[in-house]
Motif scaffolding. Structure first.
Motif, mmCIF file in Angstrom:
data_model
loop_
_atom_site.group_PDB
_atom_site.id
_atom_site.type_symbol
_atom_site.label_atom_id
_atom_site.label_comp_id
_atom_site.label_asym_id
_atom_site.label_seq_id
_atom_site.Cartn_x
_atom_site.Cartn_y
_atom_site.Cartn_z
ATOM 1 N N ARG A 14 81.475 31.938 8.408
ATOM 2 C CA ARG A 14 81.272 30.484 8.301
ATOM 3 C C ARG A 14 79.946 30.072 8.952
ATOM 4 N N LEU A 15 79.639 30.687 10.100
ATOM 5 C CA LEU A 15 78.394 30.365 10.795
ATOM 6 C C LEU A 15 77.185 30.746 9.948
ATOM 7 N N ALA A 16 77.241 31.907 9.316
ATOM 8 C CA ALA A 16 76.134 32.351 8.470
ATOM 9 C C ALA A 16 75.942 31.410 7.280
ATOM 10 N N LEU A 17 77.055 31.028 6.650
ATOM 11 C CA LEU A 17 76.966 30.080 5.530
ATOM 12 C C LEU A 17 76.390 28.748 5.980
ATOM 13 N N SER A 18 76.792 28.303 7.177
ATOM 14 C CA SER A 18 76.286 27.027 7.704
ATOM 15 C C SER A 18 74.778 27.077 7.905
ATOM 16 N N LEU A 19 74.289 28.181 8.468
ATOM 17 C CA LEU A 19 72.853 28.325 8.700
ATOM 18 C C LEU A 19 72.082 28.344 7.387
ATOM 19 N N VAL A 20 72.639 29.013 6.378
ATOM 20 C CA VAL A 20 71.982 29.058 5.066
ATOM 21 C C VAL A 20 71.905 27.654 4.450
ATOM 22 N N VAL A 21 73.017 26.911 4.509
ATOM 23 C CA VAL A 21 73.048 25.557 3.945
ATOM 24 C C VAL A 21 72.059 24.648 4.671
ATOM 25 N N VAL A 22 72.060 24.705 6.007
ATOM 26 C CA VAL A 22 71.139 23.879 6.779
ATOM 27 C C VAL A 22 69.688 24.215 6.436
ATOM 28 N N GLY A 23 69.370 25.498 6.346
ATOM 29 C CA GLY A 23 68.010 25.907 6.014
ATOM 30 C C GLY A 23 67.577 25.429 4.645
ATOM 31 N N LEU A 24 68.458 25.548 3.653
ATOM 32 C CA LEU A 24 68.123 25.122 2.300
ATOM 33 C C LEU A 24 67.895 23.613 2.226
ATOM 34 N N LEU A 61 74.947 15.280 1.830
ATOM 35 C CA LEU A 61 75.204 16.616 1.291
ATOM 36 C C LEU A 61 75.433 17.626 2.405
ATOM 37 N N LEU A 62 74.627 17.533 3.469
ATOM 38 C CA LEU A 62 74.780 18.451 4.605
ATOM 39 C C LEU A 62 76.132 18.267 5.280
ATOM 40 N N ALA A 63 76.512 17.004 5.491
ATOM 41 C CA ALA A 63 77.784 16.732 6.158
ATOM 42 C C ALA A 63 78.963 17.246 5.334
ATOM 43 N N VAL A 64 78.931 16.996 4.012
ATOM 44 C CA VAL A 64 80.030 17.444 3.151
ATOM 45 C C VAL A 64 80.093 18.970 3.105
ATOM 46 N N SER A 65 78.930 19.604 3.021
ATOM 47 C CA SER A 65 78.904 21.063 2.952
ATOM 48 C C SER A 65 79.473 21.698 4.217
ATOM 49 N N LEU A 66 79.027 21.207 5.369
ATOM 50 C CA LEU A 66 79.532 21.757 6.631
ATOM 51 C C LEU A 66 81.023 21.467 6.802
ATOM 52 N N PHE A 67 81.456 20.304 6.337
ATOM 53 C CA PHE A 67 82.877 19.966 6.431
ATOM 54 C C PHE A 67 83.717 20.937 5.600
ATOM 55 N N VAL A 68 83.252 21.232 4.381
ATOM 56 C CA VAL A 68 83.989 22.159 3.514
ATOM 57 C C VAL A 68 84.012 23.560 4.121
ATOM 58 N N ILE A 69 82.860 24.001 4.663
ATOM 59 C CA ILE A 69 82.784 25.350 5.231
ATOM 60 C C ILE A 69 83.722 25.509 6.422
ATOM 61 N N TRP A 70 83.772 24.495 7.267
ATOM 62 C CA TRP A 70 84.544 24.608 8.511
ATOM 63 C C TRP A 70 85.881 23.883 8.453
ATOM 64 N N LEU A 71 86.360 23.565 7.258
ATOM 65 C CA LEU A 71 87.593 22.790 7.129
ATOM 66 C C LEU A 71 88.770 23.466 7.824
ATOM 67 N N GLY A 72 88.923 24.754 7.608
ATOM 68 C CA GLY A 72 90.049 25.460 8.233
ATOM 69 C C GLY A 72 89.974 25.439 9.738
ATOM 70 N N GLN A 73 88.780 25.667 10.282
ATOM 71 C CA GLN A 73 88.611 25.644 11.731
ATOM 72 C C GLN A 73 88.821 24.243 12.285
ATOM 73 N N LEU A 74 88.373 23.223 11.507
ATOM 74 C CA LEU A 74 88.513 21.839 11.980
ATOM 75 C C LEU A 74 89.980 21.436 12.077
ATOM 76 N N GLN A 75 90.790 21.914 11.148
ATOM 77 C CA GLN A 75 92.218 21.596 11.204
ATOM 78 C C GLN A 75 92.840 22.119 12.492
ATOM 79 N N ASN A 76 92.502 23.362 12.846
ATOM 80 C CA ASN A 76 93.029 23.923 14.094
ATOM 81 C C ASN A 76 92.480 23.181 15.313
ATOM 82 N N LEU A 77 91.203 22.776 15.213
ATOM 83 C CA LEU A 77 90.579 22.077 16.329
ATOM 84 C C LEU A 77 91.213 20.705 16.548
ATOM 85 N N VAL A 78 91.505 20.003 15.440
ATOM 86 C CA VAL A 78 92.123 18.682 15.560
ATOM 87 C C VAL A 78 93.489 18.784 16.233
ATOM 88 N N LEU A 79 94.259 19.796 15.851
ATOM 89 C CA LEU A 79 95.579 19.974 16.451
ATOM 90 C C LEU A 79 95.481 20.272 17.946
#
Length: 286
Positions: A14-24, A61-79
């Motif tokens: 997920r971190l690697a995908l995030s860095l790629v999206v941010v760079g692009l 676009l950046l916010a939506v992309s990062l949200f989709v990438i980290w959605l699973g982790q965010l669910q655990n974090l919210v709990l």
């Protein structure tokens, strides 16, 4: 750690995908910004609007992309953060107020990029706005000619919750400009008013037709009878009993200060020539 172990590590992927999206996205933003600016040092209104829409679209676009990438982790974090929600709200009060101010501005459509606004004593042209703040190019008040001050301001959106917003978008091109001329000696108010009326009409003659059309447009959009386009002269006295002439003009915003100077100087020169002197006043003083 082997390559297979790294690939199996969900967080690293997920971190690697995030860095790629941010760079692009940052690369696209940089290229598009250069294309819009086209090498210009001073941006016009259309370029500022394009840059604003570009930044807004890419940020979304950046916010939506990062949200989709980290959605699973965010669910655990919210709990896991449920127990400290109240503390977070208290600690981020100002942030929440800025977000609420953004919602108020968006919901009421109080202004958009390119509008002139005044809020909490701050006056300027809106160049950018986001979830937390609004950027302005500061503009002088009418007494100083509606000119840009050369300063940029960033105000938090929280001010829109506690302060009224004045949208002066109509004043960008034409505005109602009023000023007063106080005479240092007695004069005949009737002839002075007639001369001043003729002089202001003459000064506004070059843009008379455009003023009428613009005044009619404002009347229709606001649903009220805005003063103008004919100049209005009002006579009154000051606290010291001196004769005072109030002049109201509906004129191009950029020309308001110059028109005030032109009319004031011409009128005072006429007064100095004695054109409106009260008969027998000078002899009575002697």
């Amino acid at each position: 750690m082997t390559l297979e172990a790294l690939i199996s590590n969900e967080a690293l992927v997920r971190l690697a995908l995030s860095l790629v999206v941010v760079g692009l996205i940052f690369a696209v933003r940089r290229l598009a910004t250069r294309w819009i600016r086209a090498g210009a040092d001073i941006l016009d209104e259309e370029q500022r609007k394009r840059l604003f829409y570009l930044r807004s679209a890419l940020n979304l676009l950046l916010a939506v992309s990062l949200f989709v990438i980290w959605l699973g982790q965010l669910q655990n974090l919210v709990l896991s953060l449920t127990a400290v929600t109240v503390a977070i709200v208290i600690a981020t009060k100002e942030l929440l107020m800025c977000l609420s101010g953004f919602l108020v501005r968006t919901g009421s459509r109080a202004f958009s990029v390119g509008d002139w606004i005044e809020v909490n004593g701050i006056r300027g042209e809106v160049t950018d706005h986001n979830l937390l703040s609004t950027s302005l190019l500061e503009v002088h008040d009418p007494d100083h000619g509606h000119r840009y001050t050369g300063r940029s301001l960033i105000i938090p959106n929280s001010v829109f919750l506690t302060n009224p917003v004045r949208n002066e978008n109509f004043a960008r091109n034409y505005s109602i400009h009023d000023f007063s001329i106080t005479l240092p000696k007695p004069a005949l108010p009737g002839p002075a008013t007639e001369w001043l009326q003729e002089r202001t009409v003459q000064a506004c003659k070059p843009f008379e037709d455009v003023s009428r059309r613009y005044n009619a447009t404002i009347d229709r959009k606001l649903g009220v009878d805005v003063p103008g386009p004919e100049p209005r002269i009002t006579v009154k006295t000051s606290d010291l009993g001196l004769l005072c002439f109030e002049v109201l003009l509906f004129c191009p915003t950029r020309e308001a200060w110059a028109l005030e100077q032109e009319v004031t100087l011409a009128f005072l020169e006429k007064v100095a020539e004695g054109a409106f002197d009260v008969p027998g006043h000078e002899e009575g003083q002697k």
